[in-house]
Design a protein around this motif. Structure first.
Motif, mmCIF file in Angstrom:
data_model
loop_
_atom_site.group_PDB
_atom_site.id
_atom_site.type_symbol
_atom_site.label_atom_id
_atom_site.label_comp_id
_atom_site.label_asym_id
_atom_site.label_seq_id
_atom_site.Cartn_x
_atom_site.Cartn_y
_atom_site.Cartn_z
ATOM 1 N N ARG A 1 0.856 -1.184 0.000
ATOM 2 C CA ARG A 1 0.000 0.000 0.000
ATOM 3 C C ARG A 1 0.891 1.232 0.000
ATOM 4 O O ARG A 1 2.054 1.167 0.364
ATOM 5 C CB ARG A 1 -0.950 0.024 1.190
ATOM 6 N N THR A 2 0.314 2.353 -0.390
ATOM 7 C CA THR A 2 1.047 3.605 -0.295
ATOM 8 C C THR A 2 0.966 4.108 1.137
ATOM 9 O O THR A 2 0.189 3.605 1.947
ATOM 10 C CB THR A 2 0.444 4.683 -1.223
ATOM 11 N N SER A 3 1.724 5.111 1.430
ATOM 12 C CA SER A 3 1.629 5.772 2.724
ATOM 13 C C SER A 3 0.278 6.459 2.838
ATOM 14 O O SER A 3 -0.309 6.867 1.842
ATOM 15 C CB SER A 3 2.717 6.842 2.854
ATOM 16 N N VAL A 4 -0.208 6.586 4.048
ATOM 17 C CA VAL A 4 -1.408 7.375 4.302
ATOM 18 C C VAL A 4 -0.933 8.787 4.607
ATOM 19 O O VAL A 4 -0.192 8.998 5.575
ATOM 20 C CB VAL A 4 -2.220 6.800 5.481
ATOM 21 N N VAL A 5 -1.307 9.726 3.765
ATOM 22 C CA VAL A 5 -0.852 11.109 3.927
ATOM 23 C C VAL A 5 -2.057 12.036 3.873
ATOM 24 O O VAL A 5 -3.096 11.686 3.323
ATOM 25 C CB VAL A 5 0.183 11.506 2.837
ATOM 26 N N TYR B 1 2.596 14.777 0.374
ATOM 27 C CA TYR B 1 3.636 14.573 -0.631
ATOM 28 C C TYR B 1 3.168 13.730 -1.817
ATOM 29 O O TYR B 1 3.836 13.711 -2.847
ATOM 30 C CB TYR B 1 4.922 14.022 -0.010
ATOM 31 N N LEU B 2 2.013 13.066 -1.745
ATOM 32 C CA LEU B 2 1.479 12.315 -2.882
ATOM 33 C C LEU B 2 0.428 13.118 -3.662
ATOM 34 O O LEU B 2 -0.238 12.591 -4.537
ATOM 35 C CB LEU B 2 0.852 10.998 -2.403
ATOM 36 N N HIS C 1 2.431 2.021 -9.712
ATOM 37 C CA HIS C 1 3.710 1.787 -9.028
ATOM 38 C C HIS C 1 3.615 0.547 -8.140
ATOM 39 O O HIS C 1 4.537 -0.291 -8.128
ATOM 40 C CB HIS C 1 4.091 3.011 -8.195
ATOM 41 N N LEU C 2 2.512 0.403 -7.399
ATOM 42 C CA LEU C 2 2.363 -0.743 -6.501
ATOM 43 C C LEU C 2 2.197 -2.049 -7.275
ATOM 44 O O LEU C 2 2.674 -3.099 -6.838
ATOM 45 C CB LEU C 2 1.185 -0.537 -5.550
ATOM 46 N N GLY D 1 -7.562 -1.740 -3.825
ATOM 47 C CA GLY D 1 -8.263 -0.479 -4.010
ATOM 48 C C GLY D 1 -7.280 0.642 -4.290
ATOM 49 O O GLY D 1 -6.100 0.530 -3.981
ATOM 50 N N ALA D 2 -7.784 1.720 -4.890
ATOM 51 C CA ALA D 2 -6.925 2.854 -5.232
ATOM 52 C C ALA D 2 -7.712 4.152 -5.106
ATOM 53 O O ALA D 2 -8.830 4.250 -5.596
ATOM 54 C CB ALA D 2 -6.407 2.704 -6.660
ATOM 55 N N GLU D 3 -7.131 5.135 -4.421
ATOM 56 C CA GLU D 3 -7.761 6.442 -4.250
ATOM 57 C C GLU D 3 -6.706 7.537 -4.220
ATOM 58 O O GLU D 3 -5.584 7.302 -3.804
ATOM 59 C CB GLU D 3 -8.535 6.526 -2.918
ATOM 60 N N SER D 4 -7.115 8.715 -4.626
ATOM 61 C CA SER D 4 -6.332 9.925 -4.413
ATOM 62 C C SER D 4 -7.298 11.013 -3.973
ATOM 63 O O SER D 4 -7.999 11.600 -4.792
ATOM 64 C CB SER D 4 -5.608 10.369 -5.687
#
Length: 145
Positions: A11-15, A20-21, A32-33, A112-115
């Motif tokens: 998973r990506t970092s939770v920011v 920074y994402l 990327h993942l 899952g994927a979110e921005s």
């Protein structure tokens, strides 16, 4: 019934919003993942049957397809997107497990994927005569009075 296994999890970092994402779309982060997951699992990307991703905030389209193309995966690999809102990533994993157990697939990536930083603004009309109003909450969400 075939057995299915989770071979790795990323998973990506939770920011925070604007962190920074902030300039990466959900499909760029997921791409990327996906690439990293394939490397960690020591899997040939051509062996993938499908990538199944859930997305709640996106502006439509096939986020799974965009993500796998961002990962450099061959266009012959399928991309299945779910719009399930809450727990959609888990639903994607369960769907992948079921497909493997039923024998319709062997190697799947799911999640899952979110921005939230790059989520689209949504507008709606209550009727055809109304002006557009900003949709700050999903229509299935209970509104406070």
């Amino acid at each position: 019934m075939a057995k299915s296994y989770i071979t790795n999890a990323l998973r990506t970092s939770v920011v925070p919003v604007g962190g920074y994402l902030r300039n990466l779309s959900a499909d760029q982060m997921a791409g990327h993942l996906i690439k990293e997951s394939i490397q960690q699992a020591n899997l040939n990307a051509d062996a993938l049957d499908d990538v199944i991703l859930s997305n709640a905030l996106g502006g439509g389209g096939n986020i799974a397809r965009l993500s796998l193309l961002n990962a450099g995966i061959a266009p012959s690999v399928l991309g299945t997107s779910l719009d399930r809102q809450c727990v959609g990533g888990l639903d994607a994993i369960v769907l992948a497990m079921q497909r493997i157990q039923q024998g319709t697939a062997h190697h799947l990536l799911a999640g899952g994927a979110e921005s939230y930083s790059l989520r689209p603004k949504r507008y709606y009309k209550a009727s055809w005569q109304d002006e557009f109003s900003f949709l700050d909450r999903p229509p299935f969400s209970r509104r406070s009075t």
